[in-house]
Design a protein around this motif. Structure first.
Motif, PDB file in Angstrom:
ATOM      1  N   ILE A  80      -0.272  -6.416  -0.036  1.00 53.86           N
ATOM      2  CA  ILE A  80      -1.342  -5.403   0.040  1.00 53.86           C
ATOM      3  C   ILE A  80      -2.232  -5.726  -1.205  1.00 53.86           C
ATOM      4  N   VAL A  81      -3.599  -6.041  -1.116  1.00 50.48           N
ATOM      5  CA  VAL A  81      -4.376  -5.716  -2.025  1.00 50.48           C
ATOM      6  C   VAL A  81      -5.652  -4.428  -1.796  1.00 50.48           C
ATOM      7  N   ALA A  82      -5.474  -3.656  -2.755  1.00 47.67           N
ATOM      8  CA  ALA A  82      -6.105  -2.476  -2.727  1.00 47.67           C
ATOM      9  C   ALA A  82      -6.874  -1.877  -3.951  1.00 47.67           C
ATOM     10  N   HIS A  83      -8.015  -1.648  -3.697  1.00 48.38           N
ATOM     11  CA  HIS A  83      -8.841  -0.901  -4.614  1.00 48.38           C
ATOM     12  C   HIS A  83      -9.263   0.437  -4.849  1.00 48.38           C
ATOM     13  N   SER A  84      -9.219   1.190  -6.143  1.00 44.09           N
ATOM     14  CA  SER A  84      -9.770   2.526  -6.163  1.00 44.09           C
ATOM     15  C   SER A  84      -8.750   3.387  -5.530  1.00 44.09           C
ATOM     16  N   LEU A  85      -9.245   4.211  -4.574  1.00 45.97           N
ATOM     17  CA  LEU A  85      -8.498   5.017  -3.743  1.00 45.97           C
ATOM     18  C   LEU A  85      -7.390   4.497  -3.110  1.00 45.97           C
ATOM     19  N   GLY A  86      -7.788   3.181  -2.554  1.00 44.95           N
ATOM     20  CA  GLY A  86      -6.507   2.468  -1.783  1.00 44.95           C
ATOM     21  C   GLY A  86      -5.221   2.053  -2.754  1.00 44.95           C
ATOM     22  N   THR A  87      -5.482   2.274  -4.000  1.00 47.52           N
ATOM     23  CA  THR A  87      -4.238   2.127  -4.770  1.00 47.52           C
ATOM     24  C   THR A  87      -3.297   3.300  -4.731  1.00 47.52           C
ATOM     25  N   TYR A  88      -4.113   4.511  -4.806  1.00 47.08           N
ATOM     26  CA  TYR A  88      -3.554   5.749  -4.798  1.00 47.08           C
ATOM     27  C   TYR A  88      -2.653   6.044  -3.445  1.00 47.08           C
ATOM     28  N   LEU A  89      -3.451   5.614  -2.540  1.00 46.56           N
ATOM     29  CA  LEU A  89      -2.792   5.553  -1.137  1.00 46.56           C
ATOM     30  C   LEU A  89      -1.688   4.666  -0.925  1.00 46.56           C
ATOM     31  N   VAL A  90      -1.543   3.555  -1.504  1.00 48.56           N
ATOM     32  CA  VAL A  90      -0.589   2.796  -1.753  1.00 48.56           C
ATOM     33  C   VAL A  90       0.579   3.077  -2.082  1.00 48.56           C
ATOM     34  N   ALA A  91       0.416   3.320  -3.694  1.00 47.27           N
ATOM     35  CA  ALA A  91       1.538   4.048  -4.348  1.00 47.27           C
ATOM     36  C   ALA A  91       2.101   5.147  -3.717  1.00 47.27           C
ATOM     37  N   ARG A  92       1.389   6.097  -3.212  1.00 49.60           N
ATOM     38  CA  ARG A  92       1.804   7.225  -2.339  1.00 49.60           C
ATOM     39  C   ARG A  92       2.921   6.707  -1.159  1.00 49.60           C
ATOM     40  N   LEU A  93       2.322   5.741  -0.530  1.00 46.47           N
ATOM     41  CA  LEU A  93       2.982   5.224   0.588  1.00 46.47           C
ATOM     42  C   LEU A  93       4.492   4.681   0.279  1.00 46.47           C
ATOM     43  N   ILE A  94       4.488   4.028  -1.012  1.00 47.63           N
ATOM     44  CA  ILE A  94       5.668   3.421  -1.463  1.00 47.63           C
ATOM     45  C   ILE A  94       6.819   4.454  -1.860  1.00 47.63           C
ATOM     46  N   GLU A  95       5.927   5.666  -2.561  1.00 43.16           N
ATOM     47  CA  GLU A  95       7.119   6.527  -2.983  1.00 43.16           C
ATOM     48  C   GLU A  95       7.435   7.599  -1.646  1.00 43.16           C
ATOM     49  N   GLU A  96       6.656   7.752  -0.907  1.00 41.82           N
ATOM     50  CA  GLU A  96       7.087   8.594   0.356  1.00 41.82           C
ATOM     51  C   GLU A  96       7.923   7.625   1.420  1.00 41.82           C
ATOM     52  N   GLU A  97       7.548   6.556   1.798  1.00 37.74           N
ATOM     53  CA  GLU A  97       7.837   5.995   3.058  1.00 37.74           C
ATOM     54  C   GLU A  97       8.949   4.595   2.556  1.00 37.74           C
ATOM     55  N   ARG A  98      10.265   4.854   2.690  1.00 34.79           N
ATOM     56  CA  ARG A  98      11.158   3.836   2.331  1.00 34.79           C
ATOM     57  C   ARG A  98      11.448   2.777   3.396  1.00 34.79           C
ATOM     58  N   ALA A  99      10.873   2.799   4.398  1.00 38.21           N
ATOM     59  CA  ALA A  99      11.176   1.933   5.630  1.00 38.21           C
ATOM     60  C   ALA A  99      10.387   0.505   5.268  1.00 38.21           C
ATOM     61  N   PHE A 100       9.354   0.442   4.449  1.00 40.24           N
ATOM     62  CA  PHE A 100       8.520  -0.538   4.330  1.00 40.24           C
ATOM     63  C   PHE A 100       8.963  -1.469   3.133  1.00 40.24           C
ATOM     64  N   ASN A 101       8.975  -2.761   3.206  1.00 41.37           N
ATOM     65  CA  ASN A 101       9.250  -3.484   1.892  1.00 41.37           C
ATOM     66  C   ASN A 101       7.997  -4.512   1.887  1.00 41.37           C
ATOM     67  N   PHE A 102       7.432  -4.633   0.748  1.00 39.18           N
ATOM     68  CA  PHE A 102       6.280  -5.553   0.464  1.00 39.18           C
ATOM     69  C   PHE A 102       6.480  -6.737  -0.384  1.00 39.18           C
ATOM     70  N   GLU A 103       5.759  -7.779  -0.261  1.00 36.40           N
ATOM     71  CA  GLU A 103       6.021  -8.974  -1.035  1.00 36.40           C
ATOM     72  C   GLU A 103       5.274  -8.909  -2.200  1.00 36.40           C
ATOM     73  N   THR A 104       3.875  -8.703  -2.092  1.00 36.31           N
ATOM     74  CA  THR A 104       3.043  -8.251  -3.322  1.00 36.31           C
ATOM     75  C   THR A 104       2.315  -7.172  -3.280  1.00 36.31           C
ATOM     76  N   ILE A 105       2.012  -6.351  -4.208  1.00 35.77           N
ATOM     77  CA  ILE A 105       1.278  -5.458  -4.294  1.00 35.77           C
ATOM     78  C   ILE A 105       0.259  -5.565  -5.324  1.00 35.77           C
ATOM     79  N   LEU A 106      -1.166  -5.992  -5.034  1.00 34.94           N
ATOM     80  CA  LEU A 106      -2.268  -6.221  -5.837  1.00 34.94           C
ATOM     81  C   LEU A 106      -3.255  -5.147  -6.224  1.00 34.94           C
ATOM     82  N   PHE A 107      -3.471  -4.495  -7.471  1.00 36.27           N
ATOM     83  CA  PHE A 107      -4.349  -3.325  -7.556  1.00 36.27           C
ATOM     84  C   PHE A 107      -5.372  -3.747  -8.434  1.00 36.27           C
ATOM     85  N   SER A 108      -6.613  -3.209  -8.269  1.00 38.02           N
ATOM     86  CA  SER A 108      -7.924  -3.384  -8.942  1.00 38.02           C
ATOM     87  C   SER A 108      -8.449  -2.085  -9.017  1.00 38.02           C
TER      88      SER A 108
END
Length: 374
Positions: A80-108
């Motif tokens: 996932i490549v995320a920007h601004s609010l997108g980074t907040y949403l991705v961070a919360r998704l990782i915290e709250e949903e343990r069913a997903f595994n990701f290769e790379t998380i890229l934030f700007s």
């Protein structure tokens, strides 16, 4: 991984935009054989941003979208490549949903908390690698940290956590969206997405352990420190560049400085008979790349006189033209103290044949790098 399985890269925009940058990077992602998935949650204004229920709704939306991507590409690594609010949403998704595994998380332009527990996430292998691009002139993380509960300043201050698989890049002049340019896409972001960063770091870690164990076998070299790094050769150039973040050191005292990581190795002649010496690295460069060898430990490197030896080995493209070099891996040995440097250098010189052999094996193990990237 099955070569027929293509990695997926999800992109996610921020507030007050529909993510024009996503359309710009998508064809570049596709050019390297990855599948771009452009997620768009619509124009999200400042008042919605301040509304916790609106933010919660977008987190649920993101969970459903990622779940659909996983169903559509069940065996593909997902980044996932995320920007601004997108980074907040991705961070919360990782915290709250343990069913997903990701290769790379890229934030700007990240508005995630600086104390986000990446170490726990990385050690659990729920995310294999994190790249955070920091812009010192970005006002939005500062604002978000004050007005939104759970938001933070990671986009301007970086994350506090330190881990080999957490990479942070800082630009002192950039603002919130200044990373959106062709140079960033090609030189900084795509290398992080195309190549499995965790696999490379694991390979470099094994090399570092083997080198340290070998040094411990020779009298007088037990205190030596070691570090390894990876270079790549961009298309249609004669230069070798430091591969972003692909380095590891045995001790803090041996870590690379920013200056050491920000240079290019360029042949002085068209024949490539010699490589100019960057501030802290020297390597012999022969017409036959397999003959790359150690530096002369009697000629200390400029800027880091504690570097007493360095061995480099080439990376060739699998199935490519014979002798075509697309990168190199280097091992550098440093003395632990000035007064022991001469003795340690002498001891290391006796181990050079074995160190070269180790590097040759490492080069073979890293061939996937050249196949993935070049």
């Amino acid at each position: 991984m099955n070569p027929d399985i293509r990695p997926v890269v999800i992109t996610l925009h921020g507030i007050r935009t529909r993510g024009a940058w996503q359309k710009e990077i998508a064809p570049r992602i596709a050019r390297y054989g990855m599948i771009p998935v452009l997620l768009d949650y619509g124009y999200f204004n400042l008042f919605q941003f301040l509304n916790p229920w609106a933010r919660d709704g977008r987190v649920k939306w993101l969970r459903d979208e990622v779940a659909q991507v996983v169903r559509d590409y069940p065996h593909a690594p997902v980044s996932i490549v995320a920007h601004s609010l997108g980074t907040y949403l991705v961070a919360r998704l990782i915290e709250e949903e343990r069913a997903f595994n990701f290769e790379t998380i890229l934030f700007s332009g990240s508005i995630v908390r600086t104390d986000y527990d990446w170490i726990r996430v990385l050690e659990a292998n729920r995310v294999k690698y994190v790249a955070n691009y920091i812009a010192k002139n970005d006002i939005w993380p500062r604002l978000a940290s004050r007005v939104v509960r759970g938001a933070g300043r990671a986009g301007v201050d970086g994350f506090v956590a330190q881990h080999a698989s957490l990479f942070q890049h800082t630009h002192s002049q950039y603002g919130h969206s200044d990373y959106f340019n062709p140079h960033t896409f090609e030189e900084l972001w795509l290398p992080k997405l195309v190549v499995s960063q965790r696999r490379i770091l694991d390979a470099l870690s094994v090399m570092l352990i083997q080198a340290s164990e070998l040094l411990a076998t020779q009298a007088g070299t037990c205190g030596c420190m070691a570090r390894v790094r990876l270079f790549y050769k961009p298309r249609a150039t004669a230069a070798f560049r430091q591969f972003p973040g692909m380095y590891i050191a045995s001790e803090n005292a041996a870590k690379y400085t920013e200056a050491e990581l920000d240079y290019v190795i360029t042949p002085e002649s068209a024949q490539g008979a010699f490589v100019t010496c960057p501030p802290t690295f020297q390597a012999a460069f022969c017409n036959a790349p397999s003959q790359w060898a150690a530096i002369d430990h009697t000629a200390p490197c400029i800027g880091r006189p504690d570097v007493i030896a360095s061995v480099a080995a080439p990376l060739s493209a699998p199935g490519g033209a014979p002798g075509r070099v697309v990168g190199m891996v280097s091992l550098e040995i440093l003395a632990d103290q000035i007064h022991t440097q001469s003795m340690q250098a002498l001891g290391v010189s006796l181990l050079l044949p074995q160190l070269r052999e180790l590097m040759g094996a490492a080069s073979f193990a890293l061939q996937f790098f050249s196949g993935d990237w070049l």
